[in-house]
Write an enzyme that holds these catalytic residues in place. Structure first.
Site, mmCIF file in Angstrom:
data_model
loop_
_atom_site.group_PDB
_atom_site.id
_atom_site.type_symbol
_atom_site.label_atom_id
_atom_site.label_comp_id
_atom_site.label_asym_id
_atom_site.label_seq_id
_atom_site.Cartn_x
_atom_site.Cartn_y
_atom_site.Cartn_z
ATOM 1 N N GLY A 1 0.775 -1.239 0.000
ATOM 2 C CA GLY A 1 0.000 0.000 0.000
ATOM 3 C C GLY A 1 0.805 1.287 0.000
ATOM 4 N N ASP A 2 2.120 1.220 0.118
ATOM 5 C CA ASP A 2 2.923 2.452 0.126
ATOM 6 C C ASP A 2 4.373 2.129 -0.237
ATOM 7 O OD1 ASP A 2 3.562 5.116 0.395
ATOM 8 O OD2 ASP A 2 3.633 5.095 2.581
ATOM 9 N N ILE A 3 4.578 1.463 -1.362
ATOM 10 C CA ILE A 3 5.941 1.074 -1.743
ATOM 11 C C ILE A 3 6.664 2.276 -2.342
ATOM 12 C CG2 ILE A 3 7.365 -0.513 -3.095
ATOM 13 C CD1 ILE A 3 4.958 -2.399 -3.191
#
Lengths: 196, 340
Positions: A100-102
């Site tokens: 979700g937040d790479i």
């Protein structure tokens, strides 16, 4: 081993009811996911302690430079690291989890091994759409912070990803990524009513 | 240097005149198309623009007290925006530039929103949060262009608010005395209803929230006030959350909120609380310049012209999907010391 604690602090700009629900849900999901991925032997911080009511998680501190800074510093090994990251993300997806937040600032290199940190926005999902969004977010982060290296970094990432998930699946995933990117605002490649 | 700028990308035909010495703004003329029902109808808007274009230019020159021969250039917003609307401004600008032999400066509408904000607050290297009917994005300067950190994966924040208001039957008009109908309706909201809160990395998504909110209303499962309150709180909080995270990632010390939706006093308050918490400077472009206008096009045109950017009239074509990160920003001279 060093540890680090993460407390989700209340945000005074949010309605308290929304705040409570976000803090509780995210804390719970993050703890579950960290434990599960670690049990599978993946390079994520180990979970030491969790208290959902306080929004508190204690986990392993992964000590080392951020991938973002290694890229900025022009380290020669960045292409290998980004390929390893692709493989790690693929394994995480195999476990039914999306990060979700790479971004390159959520990747730490410790003793030549790549670790993914901050699972604060992670959730369980096997939908192609959600896996593709993860890839889209990585592409976005590379575009906005390391523009000149975009092409080569993405190639390495996808090579690593395909080494775990196979070429065929990776290609279908990339098609989905393209579809998501085309959905965005003012995408020049997109032509509505091309046939008219 | 004196530049005339033309804006016509959506509902406003604006003609502004600026110069490089203070006071910068010499003229600011606007003709705003207001639909009787529904949203903007591009053809009707463009016809309205066409019938008012000559008067807009005449009035701007009169207001500024300059003759057309004194202009150093003509700037025009060529995109992004609605094709029929943009074409009115483009045609007008091409005509003026070729007839009076003035340099024609192509301006990106999104860049103009940012540059007028930077001028107002004297910001050097802000994190830009651009919220309007067409755009919802977070960007900052890197390697000579505004790079987009995050944006909406589907509809814009302004589109979300307008559609919700319309479906609830409380708009048009969408904004009454400086406050959006959804914000007005939310004032009486007491109960918070859980609706989809979607943040993916630095990206947001409002389409699921919109659908759920409308469904609640149609099934009469909640009061209109509670629906507006909950939907608005979720949408605004998502924007603040991604902005806050972008500040943490980049170490940027200034936040510039631009675009028409920046006028919301409720959203503004949330930005104030977040900026105080993080110790960063906040600039929310005042309503007068947050909405579309010709001044911002003129000002950005002036900056571009000073860096030698201009095109031949036949090259000045509208680009409906001209994205912010496709524009070279020649005055980009960031010293890394601004960021921590």
């Amino acid at each position: 081993m060093h540890s680090v604690y993460k407390v989700r602090v209340r945000k005074p700009y949010r309605d308290p009811r929304l705040d409570t629900s976000l803090i509780k849900n995210r804390c719970e999901t993050e703890a579950k996911i960290l434990a599960e991925l670690r049990l599978r032997g993946l390079n994520v911080p180990a979970l030491y302690y969790v208290d959902v009511s306080k929004g508190l998680i204690v986990m392993e501190f992964i000590e080392g430079p951020l991938l973002r800074d290694l890229i900025r510093g022009g380290s020669e090994k960045i292409f290998k690291y980004v390929e390893d990251l692709g493989g790690l993300v693929a394994s995480i997806h195999d476990a039914g989890v999306v990060h979700g937040d790479i971004t390159t600032s959520n990747v730490v290199v410790r003793s030549d091994e790549v670790y993914l940190i901050d699972f604060g926005l992670a959730r369980y999902s096997k939908r192609l759409e959600d896996l593709a969004t993860d890839i889209h977010l990585f592409i976005r982060s590379v575009e906005s912070t390391h523009y000149s290296l975009k092409e080569s970094l993405l190639r390495c990432f996808m090579r690593g990803y395909a080494s775990i998930k196979g070429r065929e699946f990776t290609d279908s995933l990339l098609l989905k990524v393209r579809e998501i990117r085309m959905r965005g605002r003012y995408v020049e490649e997109r032509r509505v009513r091309r046939d008219i | 240097m004196i530049v005339l700028g033309i804006e016509s990308s959506a509902h406003t035909l604006g003609v502004g005149i600026v110069r490089d010495e203070p006071p910068h703004i010499l003229a600011d003329v606007r003709f705003v198309y207001k639909p009787r029902t529904g949203g903007i109808h591009p053809r009707e808007a463009s016809q309205y623009f066409m019938s008012n274009a000559p008067e807009a230019v005449r009035e701007a020159l009169r207001e500024a007290g300059v003759k057309i021969s004194e202009l150093d250039g003509v700037a025009v917003a060529l995109g992004p925006g609605m094709g029929p609307c943009l074409r009115v401004g483009a045609t007008l600008a091409r005509a003026l530039a070729s007839y009076y032999a003035k340099p024609l400066v192509p301006v990106n509408h999104a860049l103009a929103h940012i540059e007028i904000g930077k001028m107002i607050f004297s910001f050097k290297d802000p994190l830009v949060v651009y919220l309007s009917g067409g755009n919802t994005l977070i960007a900052s300067l890197s390697e000579g262009r505004y790079r987009i950190f995050g944006e909406t994966l589907d509809i814009s924040l302004g589109n979300f608010l307008d559609t919700l208001a319309r479906e609830l039957g409380i708009a048009p008009p969408y904004v009454v005395s400086g406050m959006h109908q959804v914000d007005r309706c939310a004032q009486e909201g007491k109960n918070f209803i859980e609706l989809p809160y979607v943040v993916k990395g630095q990206d947001v998504s409002f389409s699921g929230l919109l659908t759920s909110a409308i469904r609640l209303f149609k099934q009469s499962r909640a009061s209109m006030n509670d629906i507006c309150y909950s939907a608005r709180e979720i949408a605004y909080s998502a924007i603040i959350e991604v902005s806050e995270r972008a500040l943490a990632h980049t170490g940027i010390k200034e936040v510039l909120v631009v675009g028409g939706v920046a006028s919301s006093p409720v959203l503004r308050r949330k930005f104030e609380v977040m900026s105080e918490l993080r110790g960063v400077k906040l600039g929310v472009v005042p309503p007068q310049y947050a909405v579309d206008n010709g001044v911002m096009i003129a000002w950005t045109g002036l900056l571009l012209l000073k860096h030698g950017v201009h095109v031949r009239p036949e090259e000045a074509r509208v680009r409906q999907r001209w994205k912010l990160d496709q524009v070279d920003v020649p005055w980009f001279t960031r010293t890394d010391s601004v960021r921590s």
